[in-house]
Write an enzyme that holds these catalytic residues in place. Structure first.
Site, PDB file in Angstrom:
ATOM      1  CB  CYS A 176      -0.933   0.012   1.204  1.00 49.69           C
ATOM      2  SG  CYS A 176      -2.243  -1.193   1.054  1.00 49.69           S
ATOM      3  CE1 TYR A 189      -1.942  -1.249   7.181  1.00 48.76           C
ATOM      4  CE2 TYR A 189      -1.866  -1.383   4.788  1.00 48.76           C
ATOM      5  CZ  TYR A 189      -1.609  -1.941   6.035  1.00 48.76           C
ATOM      6  OH  TYR A 189      -1.023  -3.177   6.117  1.00 48.76           O
ATOM      7  CG  ASN A 241      -3.681  -8.180  -1.374  1.00 49.05           C
ATOM      8  OD1 ASN A 241      -4.371  -7.727  -0.452  1.00 49.05           O
ATOM      9  ND2 ASN A 241      -3.566  -7.590  -2.536  1.00 49.05           N
ATOM     10  CB  ALA A 255     -10.304  -9.588  -1.946  1.00 50.20           C
TER      11      ALA A 255
END
Ligand code: NAD
Length: 326
Positions: free
Chosen positions: A121, A150, A179, A194
């Site tokens: 991120c 974040y 992720n 997700a």
């Protein structure tokens, strides 16, 4: 002599897997977290339950030299937590306070080798607008423009660790995780990511059911199975790589295709309904050239192989205790 390790964030998803891996390597492991692992006993030899925003708690946690310190504690979640705006002050304040406290306590106790878990991120949003060609090569981080607070906190903390390295002789190792998914991860409640959210929705759906997907489903990501994340983390910790490095998968997939893959594993015919929701950038994938070159190792497992145990575990959780379809 038994080697010793400290895992901050040992009650969390990656931290609890990391504790297990370090124990299997013969380490004596101390864990610290606000909470015990949600889905099973910790493997840590001792576990300090406490708030790492509190300096006196951190002084108790880091009261001796450790061979390896892993700092994974952070106030974090998936898109439904980090991209909605309401949690920004907590995310920035809490995670920055933890990192400042941990580094100060290390300074006071002669601990110098520390791993820090940063995130994909941190990459600039303008490099991630094309879902088929996102650019997440490590040196593209600057000029900085993350799309969430974040990400800004992670970038600040990367710099904090690097400053301690420059000024106080620390040996910091910084991973930018992309992720991470797998069993024992958050799968409901608003902080799930997700893969877990889609596994839950599909596990709860009828044989010919419909599930909601945030956005148009064409946004892309890559997903790394937690075992390879832990392996990369330990390899990086024991390497001489002082710059931040990606730990992620380079298998790019759209969110729609991810849902199709999971439905296939579940043996269900699932229809997608695309709804408004927090999506983040249009595309993101790990660029693994640096890790391959510097560590002589890069994640290689196929997404599908990690999804099988993850789906089975979440389906079992759903069967045990319900779950929230949203
Ligand atoms: P997680 O939320 O499961 O684990 C983080 C842990 O930190 C939690 O157990 C939480 O209780 C603990 N924590 C939070 N505030 C605390 C405090 N004040 N005092 C003590 N403990 C506190 O998350 P995770 O998925 O295991 O992620 C671990 C690290 O990796 C985090 O720093 C995260 O930002 C980073 N990361 C994760 C991913 C991912 O996909 N999971 C991606 C990029 C970066």
């Amino acid at each position: 002599m038994t080697r010793t390790a400290l895992v901050c964030g040992a009650g969390g998803f990656i931290g609890s897997h990391l504790v297990t891996a370090l124990k299997a390597q013969g380490f004596r492991v101390r864990g610290a977290d606000l909470k015990h692992p949600e889905f099973g006993e910790t493997d840590a030899d001792d576990f300090i339950l406490g708030d790492l925003r509190d300096q006196s708690v951190v002084a108790q946690v880091i009261d001796q030299p450790f061979d390896e310190i892993y700092q994974l504690a952070a106030d974090m979640g998936g898109a439904g937590f980090v991209f909605v705006g309401q949690n920004d002050a907590d995310i920035m304040h809490n995670s920055a306070a933890i990192n400042i406290n941990v580094l100060s306590a290390c300074l006071n106790t002669g601990n110098r080798r520390i791993f820090y878990s940063s995130s994909a991120c941190i990459y600039p949003q303008e490099n991630q607008q094309d879902p088929d060609n996102p650019n997440c090569v490590e040196h593209s981080a600057y000029p900085a423009n993350p799309d969430s607070d974040y990400g800004w906190e992670k970038l600040f903390s990367e710099r904090l660790y690097q400053a301690f390295q420059r000024n106080h002789g620390f040996e910091c190792r910084i991973a930018r995780y992309h992720n991470i998914f797998g069993p024992l991860g958050t799968w409901q409640g608003g902080r799930e990511k997700a893969p877990a959210a889609l596994c839950r929705k599909i596990a709860m759906a009828d044989q010919d059911g419909t599930i909601d997907i945030w956005g148009d489903g064409r946004q892309t990501r890559s997903f790394l199975y937690v075992d390879e994340c832990v392996e990369g983390t330990i390899r990086l910790m024991r390497s001489e790589v002082v710059e931040p490095v990606n730990i992620g998968s380079d298998e790019l997939i759209s969110i729609s295709d991810l849902a199709v893959m999971i439905a296939k594993l579940a043996g269900k015919r699932i229809t997608h309904r695309y709804i408004d929701g927090p999506e983040g950038v249009r595309g993101r994938v790990s660029d693994n050239r640096m890790i391959a070159q510097r560590l002589g190792w890069a994640p290689a497992a196929r997404l599908q192989d990690g999804l099988r145990p993850t789906y089975d575990w979440i389906a079992a959780q759903v069967a045990d205790g319900g779950g929230d379809a949203a």
